[in-house]
Design a protein around this motif. Structure first.
Motif, mmCIF file in Angstrom:
data_model
loop_
_atom_site.group_PDB
_atom_site.id
_atom_site.type_symbol
_atom_site.label_atom_id
_atom_site.label_comp_id
_atom_site.label_asym_id
_atom_site.label_seq_id
_atom_site.Cartn_x
_atom_site.Cartn_y
_atom_site.Cartn_z
ATOM 1 N N GLY A 1 -2.803 9.977 7.949
ATOM 2 C CA GLY A 1 -2.489 8.743 8.665
ATOM 3 C C GLY A 1 -2.678 8.907 10.160
ATOM 4 O O GLY A 1 -2.772 10.029 10.673
ATOM 5 N N VAL A 2 -2.721 7.793 10.872
ATOM 6 C CA VAL A 2 -2.942 7.801 12.320
ATOM 7 C C VAL A 2 -1.604 7.770 13.050
ATOM 8 O O VAL A 2 -0.758 6.908 12.786
ATOM 9 N N ALA B 1 -4.628 4.430 7.522
ATOM 10 C CA ALA B 1 -5.612 4.192 8.585
ATOM 11 C C ALA B 1 -6.355 5.492 8.852
ATOM 12 O O ALA B 1 -5.774 6.448 9.357
ATOM 13 N N ARG B 2 -7.619 5.538 8.514
ATOM 14 C CA ARG B 2 -8.382 6.774 8.669
ATOM 15 C C ARG B 2 -9.030 6.886 10.039
ATOM 16 O O ARG B 2 -9.598 7.918 10.370
ATOM 17 N N ARG C 1 -4.051 12.074 12.238
ATOM 18 C CA ARG C 1 -5.194 11.832 13.113
ATOM 19 C C ARG C 1 -4.673 11.200 14.392
ATOM 20 O O ARG C 1 -3.697 10.445 14.376
ATOM 21 N N LEU C 2 -5.333 11.508 15.518
ATOM 22 C CA LEU C 2 -4.887 11.054 16.825
ATOM 23 C C LEU C 2 -5.934 10.143 17.468
ATOM 24 O O LEU C 2 -7.130 10.283 17.191
ATOM 25 N N PRO C 3 -5.493 9.241 18.333
ATOM 26 C CA PRO C 3 -6.428 8.303 18.984
ATOM 27 C C PRO C 3 -7.183 8.930 20.155
ATOM 28 O O PRO C 3 -7.049 8.524 21.307
ATOM 29 N N GLY D 1 -1.991 -1.391 9.153
ATOM 30 C CA GLY D 1 -1.456 -1.394 7.800
ATOM 31 C C GLY D 1 0.057 -1.528 7.765
ATOM 32 O O GLY D 1 0.758 -1.289 8.751
ATOM 33 N N PHE D 2 0.570 -1.875 6.597
ATOM 34 C CA PHE D 2 2.006 -2.078 6.417
ATOM 35 C C PHE D 2 2.756 -0.766 6.308
ATOM 36 O O PHE D 2 3.863 -0.622 6.825
ATOM 37 N N ASP D 3 2.153 0.224 5.622
ATOM 38 C CA ASP D 3 2.854 1.486 5.340
ATOM 39 C C ASP D 3 2.981 2.328 6.613
ATOM 40 O O ASP D 3 1.976 2.701 7.227
#
Length: 467
Positions: A60-61, A426-427, A16-18, A437-439
């Protein structure tokens, strides 16, 4: 930590992109070839290059890789080697750090290990570029510089490390000095080293303002002579009666015809005094920086801790949010971009904090009380693309990808360097700022250079789950 053997050829699937429109809910495939973005297509539609590795992001983002635009490689994690802090003041920090620094040449292994830990943890958090200060003076000689140059070479495939030959101590020995002393002579030798990228100093440590101005002249002259960037710890105060020295730096740059086309930039770090600027002063600075390559780097973890302490009467002269530059407000109101950086970790100047630049963005949300997505984008940019611009390494692409071209460098474009970090779990892109998030997976020049996963356990699951 790893570097994938695909020579910059890969496809990152299902990210996913911002974006600011509804496409943020969509998933995308990012194809990279030769270390640059080749295509951006809806997820599942990309046909990978035959030599490309395929990385599953699982929704993920993806955001630009992060950047330390100002960090000290030799003074990190040194608090345990310092005398106990009693006042927490700036003079005390200088005193205990100088005492600890005298031991650096006697234990080079410790110096190397602390710096290595900083770099490794940074890359794993998503950092692919940093401007690293190492001190050069009569106390440490070239010990810190040699260590920094060695590490820059060791990590060159995973992270771009600019080494700053830095004079934390005064270049003039006293207020009576008419010529610079031995610290300057050592700095001249350091600046001539082949792999040194930047020369810097802290003019405020000089015996008076006149010598501080001479310090600035010497540093700019060294930068010009050796074709280096210049970087100053400058205007590190909150005194409205003190004339900011940024104007003197700009005047020197004008006199030297320092232009943006040269590719060499002048940065000022901390710059807390600028937070007291009027609208007119910000407008003047904006006009100057539109022409001259001057960059501003605020250091919230250090600035908030050290600045604005109570006076003898107990009065706190500056509120918490005013102790460092409010990057979202300055951009929103005046169009001036401010980079944010970590500076120090676990030393007398900054006992607290994290090496993860995304935590600075998250801190900024509460500190500056910003609740809008445009401000969150500024914070994300401040620790990624704006920080890269501040150290002179940001190069944009020329062709837009399919998602809306946001114009702020956060959404990748065809032709951009393939330097990213995927924040897993992060969705929404906003989560990368609000609750990073850590991952994570870090990409540099189209290669996977680090993966970081948390190991989780709780009684309800009855066992360990590794993500």
């Amino acid at each position: 930590m790893m570097a994938s053997p695909n020579f910059g050829h890969l496809v990152i699937r299902n990210v996913r992109l911002p974006c600011t429109d509804h496409s943020e809910a969509s998933a995308w495939d990012i194809a990279c070839l030769g270390g640059r973005v080749q295509s951006i297509t809806s997820s599942g539609s990309c046909i990978p290059h035959e030599e490309a590795a395929v990385i599953e992001a699982n929704g993920g983002v993806l955001v630009p890789s992060l950047c330390h635009s100002h960090i000290h490689l030799d003074k990190c994690f040194v608090l345990g080697q310092c005398d106990p802090l009693i006042t927490g003041s700036l003079p005390e920090a200088l005193k205990v750090t100088n005492k600890a620094k005298a031991e650096f040449p006697k234990d080079v292994n410790n110096l190397y290990a602390r710096a290595t830990y900083l770099i490794r943890e940074s890359v794993e958090s998503g950092v692919t570029a940093m401007r690293a200060f190492v001190e050069v003076d009569t106390t440490v000689g070239f010990t810190c510089l040699d260590m920094g140059l060695q590490l820059a070479k060791e990590w060159v495939e995973l992270c771009h490390i600019q080494i700053v030959a830095f004079a934390q101590e005064a270049l003039y020995e006293s207020a009576d000095s008419t010529e610079p002393g031995p610290n300057y002579n050592l700095l001249c030798d350091a600046a001539s080293r082949l792999d040194v990228s930047v020369v810097g100093s802290a003019p405020w440590v000089e015996p008076d303002r006149a010598h501080a101005l001479k310090n600035i002249e010497l540093i700019l002259s060294l930068a010009e002579k050796h074709d280096l960037h210049a970087d100053f710890h400058l205007d590190y105060n909150l005194d409205p009666d003190t004339v900011p020295m940024v104007w003197d730096v700009l005047q020197q740059m004008r006199q030297r015809s320092w232009c943006k086309s040269s590719g060499k930039r002048v940065a000022i770090g901390h710059a807390t005094r600028l937070g007291l600027f009027s609208g007119e002063e910000w407008a003047e600075l904006k006009r100057a920086t539109d022409i001259l390559p001057l960059e501003i780097v605020a250091l919230p973890q250090s600035d908030i801790y050290m600045m604005g302490r109570a006076d003898p009467s107990g009065r706190v002269p500056v509120p918490l949010a005013g102790r460092t530059i409010n990057a979202p407000q300055v951009y929103r109101d005046h169009g001036v971009r401010v980079a944010l950086s970590v500076n120090n970790i676990e030393n007398a100047f900054t006992p607290q904090g994290s090496l993860d630049p995304l935590t600075l963005a998250s801190l900024g949300v509460a500190l500056f009380q910003v609740g809008t997505e445009p401000d969150w984008r500024v914070l994300l940019r401040s620790v990624s693309t704006t920080s890269k611009e501040a150290i002179g390494i940001m190069h944009g692409g020329s062709v837009s990808g399919k998602p809306a071209d946001e114009g702020d460098g956060i959404v990748p474009r065809v032709g951009d360097p393939a330097d990213f970090v995927v924040v897993h779990g992060a969705r929404r892109w906003q989560s990368a700022v609000l609750s990073p998030g850590f991952d994570r997976t870090t990409f540099y020049k189209g290669n996977v250079v680090a993966r970081r996963r948390a190991q989780r356990w709780n009684a309800n699951t009855g066992g360990e789950i590794t993500h």
